[in-house]
Design a protein around this motif. Structure first.
Motif, PDB file in Angstrom:
ATOM      1  N   VAL A  71       9.624  18.353  48.999  1.00  0.00           N
ATOM      2  CA  VAL A  71       9.094  18.308  50.363  1.00  0.00           C
ATOM      3  C   VAL A  71       8.305  17.008  50.532  1.00  0.00           C
ATOM      4  N   GLY A  72       7.698  16.823  51.713  1.00  0.00           N
ATOM      5  CA  GLY A  72       6.937  15.615  51.983  1.00  0.00           C
ATOM      6  C   GLY A  72       7.552  14.757  53.065  1.00  0.00           C
ATOM      7  N   SER A  73       8.337  15.363  53.941  1.00  0.00           N
ATOM      8  CA  SER A  73       9.004  14.636  55.023  1.00  0.00           C
ATOM      9  C   SER A  73       7.988  14.111  56.033  1.00  0.00           C
ATOM     10  N   ILE A  74       8.308  12.972  56.632  1.00  0.00           N
ATOM     11  CA  ILE A  74       7.462  12.454  57.717  1.00  0.00           C
ATOM     12  C   ILE A  74       7.415  13.473  58.850  1.00  0.00           C
ATOM     13  N   ASN A  75       8.559  14.048  59.146  1.00  0.00           N
ATOM     14  CA  ASN A  75       8.639  15.137  60.119  1.00  0.00           C
ATOM     15  C   ASN A  75       8.469  16.451  59.367  1.00  0.00           C
ATOM     16  N   GLU A  76       7.305  17.045  59.478  1.00  0.00           N
ATOM     17  CA  GLU A  76       7.014  18.236  58.681  1.00  0.00           C
ATOM     18  C   GLU A  76       7.911  19.413  59.031  1.00  0.00           C
ATOM     19  N   GLU A  77       8.476  19.407  60.236  1.00  0.00           N
ATOM     20  CA  GLU A  77       9.370  20.495  60.605  1.00  0.00           C
ATOM     21  C   GLU A  77      10.588  20.539  59.687  1.00  0.00           C
ATOM     22  N   ARG A  78      10.992  19.379  59.181  1.00  0.00           N
ATOM     23  CA  ARG A  78      12.108  19.342  58.227  1.00  0.00           C
ATOM     24  C   ARG A  78      11.749  20.124  56.962  1.00  0.00           C
ATOM     25  N   ASP A  79      10.523  19.943  56.481  1.00  0.00           N
ATOM     26  CA  ASP A  79      10.075  20.672  55.292  1.00  0.00           C
ATOM     27  C   ASP A  79      10.087  22.181  55.523  1.00  0.00           C
ATOM     28  N   PHE A  80       9.578  22.601  56.678  1.00  0.00           N
ATOM     29  CA  PHE A  80       9.509  24.036  56.960  1.00  0.00           C
ATOM     30  C   PHE A  80      10.910  24.630  57.061  1.00  0.00           C
ATOM     31  N   ARG A  81      11.803  23.901  57.752  1.00  0.00           N
ATOM     32  CA  ARG A  81      13.170  24.407  57.918  1.00  0.00           C
ATOM     33  C   ARG A  81      13.873  24.544  56.573  1.00  0.00           C
ATOM     34  N   ARG A  82      13.727  23.512  55.741  1.00  0.00           N
ATOM     35  CA  ARG A  82      14.420  23.519  54.454  1.00  0.00           C
ATOM     36  C   ARG A  82      13.802  24.547  53.494  1.00  0.00           C
ATOM     37  N   ALA A  83      12.499  24.715  53.562  1.00  0.00           N
ATOM     38  CA  ALA A  83      11.853  25.715  52.711  1.00  0.00           C
ATOM     39  C   ALA A  83      12.342  27.119  53.067  1.00  0.00           C
ATOM     40  N   GLU A  84      12.434  27.405  54.351  1.00  0.00           N
ATOM     41  CA  GLU A  84      12.927  28.715  54.775  1.00  0.00           C
ATOM     42  C   GLU A  84      14.403  28.881  54.424  1.00  0.00           C
ATOM     43  N   LEU A  85      15.164  27.789  54.522  1.00  0.00           N
ATOM     44  CA  LEU A  85      16.574  27.826  54.136  1.00  0.00           C
ATOM     45  C   LEU A  85      16.716  28.189  52.657  1.00  0.00           C
ATOM     46  N   VAL A  86      15.887  27.565  51.818  1.00  0.00           N
ATOM     47  CA  VAL A  86      15.944  27.826  50.381  1.00  0.00           C
ATOM     48  C   VAL A  86      15.567  29.276  50.082  1.00  0.00           C
ATOM     49  N   ARG A  87      14.525  29.773  50.708  1.00  0.00           N
ATOM     50  CA  ARG A  87      14.124  31.170  50.474  1.00  0.00           C
ATOM     51  C   ARG A  87      15.237  32.126  50.892  1.00  0.00           C
ATOM     52  N   LYS A  88      15.853  31.862  52.024  1.00  0.00           N
ATOM     53  CA  LYS A  88      16.919  32.748  52.504  1.00  0.00           C
ATOM     54  C   LYS A  88      18.122  32.698  51.564  1.00  0.00           C
ATOM     55  N   ALA A  89      18.501  31.492  51.134  1.00  0.00           N
ATOM     56  CA  ALA A  89      19.677  31.339  50.275  1.00  0.00           C
ATOM     57  C   ALA A  89      19.436  31.888  48.870  1.00  0.00           C
ATOM     58  N   ALA A  90      18.214  31.719  48.362  1.00  0.00           N
ATOM     59  CA  ALA A  90      17.908  32.143  46.994  1.00  0.00           C
ATOM     60  C   ALA A  90      17.561  33.622  46.904  1.00  0.00           C
ATOM     61  N   GLY A  91      17.054  34.174  47.975  1.00  0.00           N
ATOM     62  CA  GLY A  91      16.695  35.589  47.981  1.00  0.00           C
ATOM     63  C   GLY A  91      15.224  35.834  47.732  1.00  0.00           C
ATOM     64  N   ALA A  92      14.785  37.010  48.043  1.00  0.00           N
ATOM     65  CA  ALA A  92      13.358  37.343  47.994  1.00  0.00           C
ATOM     66  C   ALA A  92      12.794  37.327  46.587  1.00  0.00           C
ATOM     67  N   LYS A  93      13.634  37.613  45.585  1.00  0.00           N
ATOM     68  CA  LYS A  93      13.142  37.712  44.214  1.00  0.00           C
ATOM     69  C   LYS A  93      13.103  36.374  43.484  1.00  0.00           C
TER      70      LYS A  93
END
Length: 421
Positions: A220-242
């Motif tokens: 993370v560390g994007s100039i546009n912080e919304e990119r970080d939030f979007r990608r973080a949520e994408l990773v959580r969804k793809a990887a699963g809750a556990k």
């Protein structure tokens, strides 16, 4: 069995690997070249000691120049005699009066020291026909402590206290040997490089989980912080809750930005936030640790035992990421690891060596020091270049069996080589 081996000469080698398609990128280091300033110790036998220090390319030749100066401290020495009191030689190298002004104990000179020190441990293990982990585990506490330099640690960890700490762990040592059979869990950094597209992230996560990894890391560390939030949520969804998900900002944020962004990133329940701000700013890390309840992992760019000493004492460090190819080699790594054990801070190394050396050190940490067996970073990009690459199966590191540090490159990796991955 010990072999009498004389170090005849030492020399540096500049090896660089160009990465492609965004691999290795983060918010600060956007176009990395993975590079090693290598120390090679030639002996009066067929054995050779090979040590590594990690850089990102252009500075490699500067580190190599310092290696070629520092090796004079070990040339002409018999390896077992040298290592019997290596802490004294380490101090002489670290405090060499002709180079110390350029640090002290940081930057180009300290990276060169790491390479020379690691070459000495590699040769020592090879002289006994043992992998490094076994050599370290088999040493008595007194023998191990004699390889360390306790300068400036006298107020917080004396030699006598370190020996007691090790002896106190001996009762559970045999039970912890089970890790040699069961393996050590890895976490996959290669899924989430900064320049990877969202589509690459999703594909990489599925591949990583299919390979048995349950822990992954996102840059993370994007100039546009919304990119970080979007990608973080994408990773959580793809990887699963556990899944265990780490976030790494690579020092991109100033303190107010770190506080605000980390609070928003809490929604994905990260295991840690890594290098959230400047690596020398201890007070900023203390403030962040008080304001945001996300564990802080740091150490990748912490250069020496004194900075680690201060971070450990400060209470802001949740995970210690000391790296043996960044600090002064295996010797300083072990000293920092001992202090971290005293303060019950787990060591989860950064792997500038691609896990080659650290796969040995985490086994030693667990078996001999009683550190918890949490995770070890996995970055596979250079595995084809090592003679004995780290083996990961089902998301776990397999125990290396070959003598040494696993730092030998294949024969086609030559002087000043730049190879495209």
């Amino acid at each position: 069995m010990k072999k009498s081996i004389l170090i005849k000469t030492g020399k540096s080698q500049d090896v660089q690997f160009a990465l492609e398609n965004g691999a290795g990128s983060d918010a600060v280091h956007s176009t990395p070249t993975y590079a090693y300033a290598v120390c090679k110790l030639q002996t009066d036998t067929s054995l050779e000691g090979v040590g590594l220090a990690f850089t990102l390319g252009a500075g490699n030749r500067l580190v190599c120049g310092a290696i070629d100066y520092l090796v004079r401290h070990v040339e002409g020495r018999e390896i077992n005699e040298l290592m019997a009191d290596f802490g004294s030689t380490y101090k002489k190298m670290a405090d060499d009066p002709n180079l110390r002004w350029l640090g002290p104990h940081k930057g180009v000179i300290h990276l060169a020291l790491a390479s020379v020190v690691n070459a000495c441990y590699d040769l020592w293990a090879k002289s006994r026909s043992q992998p490094l982990w076994q050599l370290l585990v088999d040493l008595s506490p007194e023998e191990l402590i004699n390889t360390l330099d306790f300068s400036y640690y006298e107020d917080i960890l004396t030699k006598e206290e370190a020996i007691r700490l090790m002896k106190n762990q001996e009762a559970g040592k045999s039970s912890r040997m089970g890790i040699l059979k069961n393996g050590y869990p890895g976490y996959d950094t290669s899924i989430g490089w900064f320049n990877y597209s969202d589509e690459q992230l999703t594909t990489n996560i599925k591949k990583s989980i299919d390979q048995g990894f349950t822990a992954i890391k996102l840059k993370v560390g994007s100039i546009n912080e919304e990119r970080d939030f979007r990608r973080a949520e994408l990773v959580r969804k793809a990887a699963g809750a556990k899944a265990t998900i780490m976030l790494d900002a690579n020092q991109q944020w100033h303190l107010p930005k770190a506080v605000a962004t980390c609070k928003k990133l809490m929604v994905i329940d990260p295991f840690w936030i890594e290098e959230p701000t400047h690596p020398d700013d201890i007070q900023a890390h203390i403030t962040l640790s008080k304001e945001v309840p996300i564990p802080i992992a740091l150490g990748e760019h912490v250069p020496n035992k004194i900075m680690f000493k201060n971070f450990i004492q400060s209470g802001c460090m949740s995970f210690n990421q000391v790296d043996a190819v960044r600090v002064g080699g295996v010797s300083e790594f072990i000293l920092i690891s001992l202090l971290s054990r005293k303060y019950s801070i787990p060591v989860v190394p950064h792997v500038g060596d691609m896990g080659q050396i650290h796969q040995h050190l985490v086994l030693f940490n667990h078996i001999s020091l009683g550190h918890p067996a949490i995770l070890l970073e996995y970055i596979p990009h250079l595995k084809d270049y090592f003679k004995f690459p780290a083996q990961v199966e089902g998301g776990k590191y397999k125990t290396p069996q070959e003598p040494g540090l696993s730092s030998d490159f294949k024969d086609f990796v030559k002087e000043k080589t730049v190879l495209s991955h």
